[in-house]
Scaffold this motif. Structure first.
Motif, PDB file in Angstrom:
ATOM      1  N   VAL A   8       1.394  -1.361  -0.034  1.00  0.00           N
ATOM      2  CA  VAL A   8      -0.015  -0.198   0.028  1.00  0.00           C
ATOM      3  C   VAL A   8       1.067   1.357  -0.221  1.00  0.00           C
ATOM      4  O   VAL A   8       1.352   1.426   0.924  1.00  0.00           O
ATOM      5  CB  VAL A   8      -0.768  -0.043   0.762  1.00  0.00           C
ATOM      6  CG1 VAL A   8      -1.683   1.561   1.218  1.00  0.00           C
ATOM      7  CG2 VAL A   8      -1.717  -1.281   1.580  1.00  0.00           C
ATOM      8  N   ILE A   9       1.045   2.185  -1.256  1.00  0.00           N
ATOM      9  CA  ILE A   9       1.880   3.075  -1.192  1.00  0.00           C
ATOM     10  C   ILE A   9       0.947   4.097  -0.159  1.00  0.00           C
ATOM     11  O   ILE A   9       0.046   3.766  -0.571  1.00  0.00           O
ATOM     12  CB  ILE A   9       2.266   3.435  -2.528  1.00  0.00           C
ATOM     13  CG1 ILE A   9       2.430   2.675  -3.754  1.00  0.00           C
ATOM     14  CG2 ILE A   9       2.354   5.291  -2.878  1.00  0.00           C
ATOM     15  CD1 ILE A   9       3.041   2.763  -4.508  1.00  0.00           C
ATOM     16  N   GLY A  10       2.017   4.997  -0.020  1.00  0.00           N
ATOM     17  CA  GLY A  10       0.689   6.464   0.558  1.00  0.00           C
ATOM     18  C   GLY A  10       0.348   6.180   2.335  1.00  0.00           C
ATOM     19  O   GLY A  10      -0.977   6.088   2.076  1.00  0.00           O
ATOM     20  N   ALA A  11       0.664   4.643   2.714  1.00  0.00           N
ATOM     21  CA  ALA A  11      -0.067   3.954   3.975  1.00  0.00           C
ATOM     22  C   ALA A  11      -0.056   5.165   5.068  1.00  0.00           C
ATOM     23  O   ALA A  11      -1.380   5.264   5.612  1.00  0.00           O
ATOM     24  CB  ALA A  11       0.627   2.716   4.277  1.00  0.00           C
ATOM     25  N   SER A  12       0.451   5.637   5.023  1.00  0.00           N
ATOM     26  CA  SER A  12       0.841   7.251   6.313  1.00  0.00           C
ATOM     27  C   SER A  12      -0.539   8.008   6.130  1.00  0.00           C
ATOM     28  O   SER A  12      -0.994   8.888   6.173  1.00  0.00           O
ATOM     29  CB  SER A  12       1.599   7.310   6.736  1.00  0.00           C
ATOM     30  OG  SER A  12       2.482   8.169   5.430  1.00  0.00           O
ATOM     31  N   GLY A  13      -1.280   7.602   4.972  1.00  0.00           N
ATOM     32  CA  GLY A  13      -1.626   9.121   3.419  1.00  0.00           C
ATOM     33  C   GLY A  13      -3.322   8.461   4.343  1.00  0.00           C
ATOM     34  O   GLY A  13      -3.266   7.546   4.713  1.00  0.00           O
ATOM     35  N   MET A  14      -4.154   9.792   3.569  1.00  0.00           N
ATOM     36  CA  MET A  14      -5.624   9.355   3.748  1.00  0.00           C
ATOM     37  C   MET A  14      -5.738   8.427   2.681  1.00  0.00           C
ATOM     38  O   MET A  14      -6.785   7.207   3.269  1.00  0.00           O
ATOM     39  CB  MET A  14      -6.481  10.755   3.654  1.00  0.00           C
ATOM     40  CG  MET A  14      -5.881  11.655   4.675  1.00  0.00           C
ATOM     41  SD  MET A  14      -7.343  12.577   4.982  1.00  0.00           S
ATOM     42  CE  MET A  14      -9.261  12.583   4.303  1.00  0.00           C
ATOM     43  N   PRO A  43       9.110   6.351   6.820  1.00  0.00           N
ATOM     44  CA  PRO A  43       8.473   5.281   7.598  1.00  0.00           C
ATOM     45  C   PRO A  43       8.582   5.559   9.511  1.00  0.00           C
ATOM     46  O   PRO A  43       8.420   4.872  10.017  1.00  0.00           O
ATOM     47  CB  PRO A  43       9.498   4.330   7.133  1.00  0.00           C
ATOM     48  CG  PRO A  43      10.321   4.450   6.914  1.00  0.00           C
ATOM     49  CD  PRO A  43       9.966   5.746   6.141  1.00  0.00           C
ATOM     50  N   SER A  44       9.768   6.622   9.240  1.00  0.00           N
ATOM     51  CA  SER A  44       9.771   7.487  10.518  1.00  0.00           C
ATOM     52  C   SER A  44       8.447   8.674  11.051  1.00  0.00           C
ATOM     53  O   SER A  44       8.601   8.702  12.585  1.00  0.00           O
ATOM     54  CB  SER A  44      10.565   8.162  11.168  1.00  0.00           C
ATOM     55  OG  SER A  44      11.788   8.731  10.404  1.00  0.00           O
ATOM     56  N   SER A  45       7.900   8.700   9.866  1.00  0.00           N
ATOM     57  CA  SER A  45       7.060   9.667  10.670  1.00  0.00           C
ATOM     58  C   SER A  45       5.668   9.965  11.526  1.00  0.00           C
ATOM     59  O   SER A  45       5.682   8.768  11.564  1.00  0.00           O
ATOM     60  CB  SER A  45       6.251  10.249   8.938  1.00  0.00           C
ATOM     61  OG  SER A  45       5.277  10.074   8.709  1.00  0.00           O
ATOM     62  N   GLU A  46       5.258  10.421  11.961  1.00  0.00           N
ATOM     63  CA  GLU A  46       4.757  10.439  13.192  1.00  0.00           C
ATOM     64  C   GLU A  46       2.893   9.805  12.456  1.00  0.00           C
ATOM     65  O   GLU A  46       2.399   8.897  13.168  1.00  0.00           O
ATOM     66  CB  GLU A  46       4.088  12.215  13.644  1.00  0.00           C
ATOM     67  CG  GLU A  46       2.933  12.168  14.419  1.00  0.00           C
ATOM     68  CD  GLU A  46       3.016  13.087  15.931  1.00  0.00           C
ATOM     69  OE1 GLU A  46       1.548  14.108  16.052  1.00  0.00           O
ATOM     70  OE2 GLU A  46       3.574  14.033  16.047  1.00  0.00           O
ATOM     71  N   LYS A  47       2.450  10.125  11.372  1.00  0.00           N
ATOM     72  CA  LYS A  47       1.897   9.268  10.334  1.00  0.00           C
ATOM     73  C   LYS A  47       1.700   7.944  10.428  1.00  0.00           C
ATOM     74  O   LYS A  47       1.244   6.710  10.590  1.00  0.00           O
ATOM     75  CB  LYS A  47       1.521  10.213   9.558  1.00  0.00           C
ATOM     76  CG  LYS A  47       0.489  11.562   9.638  1.00  0.00           C
ATOM     77  CD  LYS A  47       0.320  11.912   8.332  1.00  0.00           C
ATOM     78  CE  LYS A  47      -0.230  13.227   8.730  1.00  0.00           C
ATOM     79  NZ  LYS A  47      -1.088  14.210   7.169  1.00  0.00           N
ATOM     80  N   ALA A  48       3.315   7.615   9.919  1.00  0.00           N
ATOM     81  CA  ALA A  48       3.705   6.069   9.653  1.00  0.00           C
ATOM     82  C   ALA A  48       4.016   5.584  10.917  1.00  0.00           C
ATOM     83  O   ALA A  48       3.198   4.256  10.600  1.00  0.00           O
ATOM     84  CB  ALA A  48       5.021   5.859   9.053  1.00  0.00           C
ATOM     85  N   GLU A  49       4.001   5.743  11.743  1.00  0.00           N
ATOM     86  CA  GLU A  49       4.181   5.776  12.899  1.00  0.00           C
ATOM     87  C   GLU A  49       2.442   5.242  13.227  1.00  0.00           C
ATOM     88  O   GLU A  49       2.352   3.968  14.181  1.00  0.00           O
ATOM     89  CB  GLU A  49       5.142   5.879  14.632  1.00  0.00           C
ATOM     90  CG  GLU A  49       6.230   6.168  13.994  1.00  0.00           C
ATOM     91  CD  GLU A  49       7.199   5.224  13.887  1.00  0.00           C
ATOM     92  OE1 GLU A  49       6.071   4.473  14.956  1.00  0.00           O
ATOM     93  OE2 GLU A  49       8.056   5.060  13.443  1.00  0.00           O
ATOM     94  N   ALA A  50       1.322   6.156  13.260  1.00  0.00           N
ATOM     95  CA  ALA A  50       0.073   5.588  14.066  1.00  0.00           C
ATOM     96  C   ALA A  50      -0.311   4.529  13.071  1.00  0.00           C
ATOM     97  O   ALA A  50      -0.809   4.051  13.501  1.00  0.00           O
ATOM     98  CB  ALA A  50      -0.129   6.936  13.473  1.00  0.00           C
ATOM     99  N   ILE A  51      -0.057   4.306  11.670  1.00  0.00           N
ATOM    100  CA  ILE A  51      -0.427   3.078  10.802  1.00  0.00           C
ATOM    101  C   ILE A  51       0.027   2.385  10.946  1.00  0.00           C
ATOM    102  O   ILE A  51      -0.656   0.939  10.619  1.00  0.00           O
ATOM    103  CB  ILE A  51      -0.483   3.443   9.723  1.00  0.00           C
ATOM    104  CG1 ILE A  51      -1.741   3.270   9.138  1.00  0.00           C
ATOM    105  CG2 ILE A  51       0.902   4.060   8.363  1.00  0.00           C
ATOM    106  CD1 ILE A  51      -3.034   3.423   9.126  1.00  0.00           C
TER     107      ILE A  51
END
Length: 140
Positions: A8-14, A43-51
């Motif tokens: 899933v590309i952009g897994a940390s996005g909407m 992958p270390s961004s806050e959004k990536a960590e959340a997903i």
């Protein structure tokens, strides 16, 4: 049955995040057919960590780098691909990254790809009353 890995590309996005969560719900309801591999430029961004808790695997991948995409798709059955016009606000760049993803998908021999992208809105923007406040590049 054989497990199918879905990148899933952009897994940390909407959109990508919604896809990850939908697959996670499938697994929670007993459908264990899929392994979800989340992909992100950071992958270390806050959004990536959340997903990440909703994925089985998580990797760094960048559509500007074909080989990183080939590596990210390695062993996958399919992929959900969302392009990111807003990364550079450039239709030309979005088209380049889409071609890179297509090349990587072919090299990795993906069996199934879902592509989500924006339509070309330059005509609409150029006809808008406030068009001078928008960054529009007609020659892309």
């Amino acid at each position: 049955s054989i497990m199918k890995t879905i990148a899933v590309i952009g897994a940390s996005g909407m959109q990508g995040g919604a896809v990850v969560k939908a697959f996670h719900e499938l697994k929670s309801s007993g459908n264990a057919e899929f392994i979800i591999r989340g992909l992100s430029r950071d992958p270390s961004s806050e959004k990536a960590e959340a997903i990440k808790p909703f994925t089985d695997e998580f990797m760094k991948a960048d559509a500007d780098d074909v080989e990183s995409m080939v590596k990210a798709f390695d062993g996958c059955y399919g992929a959900f691909v969302v392009t990111d016009f807003y990364q550079r606000f450039s239709a030309k760049h979005e088209m380049e990254t889409t071609r890179n993803i297509k090349e990587a998908a072919k090299k990795a021999e993906l069996k199934h790809v879902v592509l989500s992208t924006l339509e070309d809105t330059r005509i609409i923007i150029n006809n808008a009353d406030n068009k001078d406040t928008w960054k529009v590049i007609d020659d892309e």
